[in-house]
Write an enzyme that holds these catalytic residues in place. Structure first.
Site, PDB file in Angstrom:
ATOM      1  N   ASP A  53       0.818  -1.217   0.000  1.00 37.89           N
ATOM      2  CA  ASP A  53       0.000   0.000   0.000  1.00 37.89           C
ATOM      3  C   ASP A  53       0.852   1.268   0.000  1.00 37.89           C
ATOM      4  O   ASP A  53       2.070   1.219   0.205  1.00 37.89           O
ATOM      5  CB  ASP A  53      -0.883   0.015   1.245  1.00 37.89           C
ATOM      6  CG  ASP A  53      -2.180  -0.741   1.020  1.00 37.89           C
ATOM      7  OD1 ASP A  53      -2.458  -1.104  -0.135  1.00 37.89           O
ATOM      8  OD2 ASP A  53      -2.905  -0.971   2.010  1.00 37.89           O
ATOM      9  N   TYR A 111       7.158  -9.942   7.213  1.00 36.91           N
ATOM     10  CA  TYR A 111       6.879  -8.506   7.310  1.00 36.91           C
ATOM     11  C   TYR A 111       7.430  -7.980   8.631  1.00 36.91           C
ATOM     12  O   TYR A 111       7.446  -8.696   9.638  1.00 36.91           O
ATOM     13  CB  TYR A 111       5.367  -8.240   7.295  1.00 36.91           C
ATOM     14  CG  TYR A 111       4.754  -8.157   5.932  1.00 36.91           C
ATOM     15  CD1 TYR A 111       4.721  -6.960   5.226  1.00 36.91           C
ATOM     16  CD2 TYR A 111       4.165  -9.273   5.346  1.00 36.91           C
ATOM     17  CE1 TYR A 111       4.134  -6.874   3.975  1.00 36.91           C
ATOM     18  CE2 TYR A 111       3.573  -9.207   4.090  1.00 36.91           C
ATOM     19  CZ  TYR A 111       3.563  -8.002   3.408  1.00 36.91           C
ATOM     20  OH  TYR A 111       2.975  -7.919   2.173  1.00 36.91           O
TER      21      TYR A 111
END
Lengths: 255, 255
Positions: A53, A111
């Site tokens: 994003d 992540y």
């Protein structure tokens, strides 16, 4: 045609996310334009392990593309780095089997989410970690994290704005460490749903602040309702760290 | 009217330097606009310890302004931070004697210059350190630094584009340290001429790379000619770190 795999790091600050879109600066757009230059075309198609994003960073985004060019394997990195903008860098480049697929063949991803709990705003980390002026209880967050490990339906921990139907994922490892005010949340999983790491971390931070009990996690999972979990925290703290394509590389990540 | 002193940190990346100018985003312009909001005016005049160039950062820029407002001393910081953009932060605010002057009363300044000699480009530090793909010899640079210490005419190490006539300055301390590929050059001096830290560091790097001998430094100083010294390296590695206004604070800097 031969297939090339590249691993790409980028500073997400000045991109409207990874995925190409008209009239917006995106990582995919810039990379396709750069590869276009190398291939004497306006653009060259690429396929990534997944999207990131707006504002989200990468240390290890993995991408494949096909090429008719006969560039020696060890030159791909330098060739692309000569034509990409300065907030993108290729860290690895190699030829792979022609059936390799950067998205479909992922076995796991790592992540990292960074949080800064310093009392003062730090202008130098404002785009690279989430600033939260709160004391965090690490033990409570670790207890909450423990309930997230394993295979679950993560509907409650993902944005409903997605076409993905199967919401079952496995979290293999979730570590929470800090050096003073600098906190690092590290996730290794089979894959992650849309905004999942930001919502998981947002929920763990609610626990760390004492606004939520770690024992609520199993109920949130069971409820399969996004409204039950904590907030979606900003993209600036999030880094796609590693993408792995074999059980061996996944095992190395979990060492 | 009472005089307020503030210490300001900023990320210089998105500013055309400190000094206000028409049609360009500057640190002074943003601060004057922010103080204007507090004083119900379009702008409010401020005086800084000195300018910083495009891309140069600050950890300790010091500024004074006069105010008719009766804001408690411990609230100034928060009041200004509520209205400045997110790449500026006030780290200290206090009332000072009405004859305090942020520029004329400086006794010394500390500057830091960061260099990254990593083989790979790092997208996350590109605006915060100067990337140089070279091995550096620390001993040679320390020998060169030794010749810079003390009081000299620094004409050779400053940009000729200045109205300043007296080019004599004193460097009290110059340290060169590294953790792996991350190098830090730290200067404490009576004051620094236009682009002086960038030219000093650029010259020391030439010595570190082996392109120049440390023994040339005394001759460069004596020559009083900008052409003799090394290049002006980029502003992104430079930080105005501290400004001191008393011999005691200067002594603390030198401890």
């Amino acid at each position: 045609m031969r297939r090339v795999k590249i691993v790409v790091s980028y500073d997400g600050t000045n991109f409207f996310g990874y995925q190409v879109q008209p009239n917006a600066r995106t990582v995919q757009g810039e990379l396709q334009r750069a590869l276009g230059k190398i291939h004497k075309s306006s653009s060259w198609p690429i396929t990534a392990s997944g999207r990131t994003d707006t504002g989200v960073h990468s240390l290890g985004q993995t991408i494949h593309f096909d090429t008719p060019l006969n560039i020696p394997e060890d030159r791909w990195k330098r060739a692309i780095n000569a034509v990409v903008p300065d907030d993108i860098v290729v860290v690895e480049g190699s030829y792979v089997r022609e059936d390799f697929h950067a998205r479909y063949h992922t076995v796991g991803k790592e992540y990292i989410y960074r949080v800064n709990t310093g009392k003062e705003k730090n202008v130098f980390t404002r785009n690279y970690s989430y600033h939260l002026r709160e004391e965090l209880c690490r033990d409570a967050m670790l207890e909450g994290a423990n309930h997230l490990l394993g295979t679950h339906n993560f509907t409650s921990f993902s944005s409903p704005r997605t076409a993905v139907v199967d919401k079952v994922r496995t979290i293999y490892n979730l570590s929470i460490t800090n050096e003073g005010a600098e906190w690092t949340f590290r996730y290794v999983g089979s894959g992650f749903l849309y905004q999942m790491v930001r919502i998981l971390t947002g929920t763990l931070l609610e626990i760390g602040k004492g606004n939520m009990d770690p024992l609520e996690i199993p109920h949130i999972i069971k409820g399969e309702d996004r409204a039950l979990a904590g907030p979606t925290i900003p993209g600036c703290g999030l880094y796609l760290s590693k993408v792995v394509y074999s059980e061996g590389d996944l095992a190395n990540l979990l060492k």
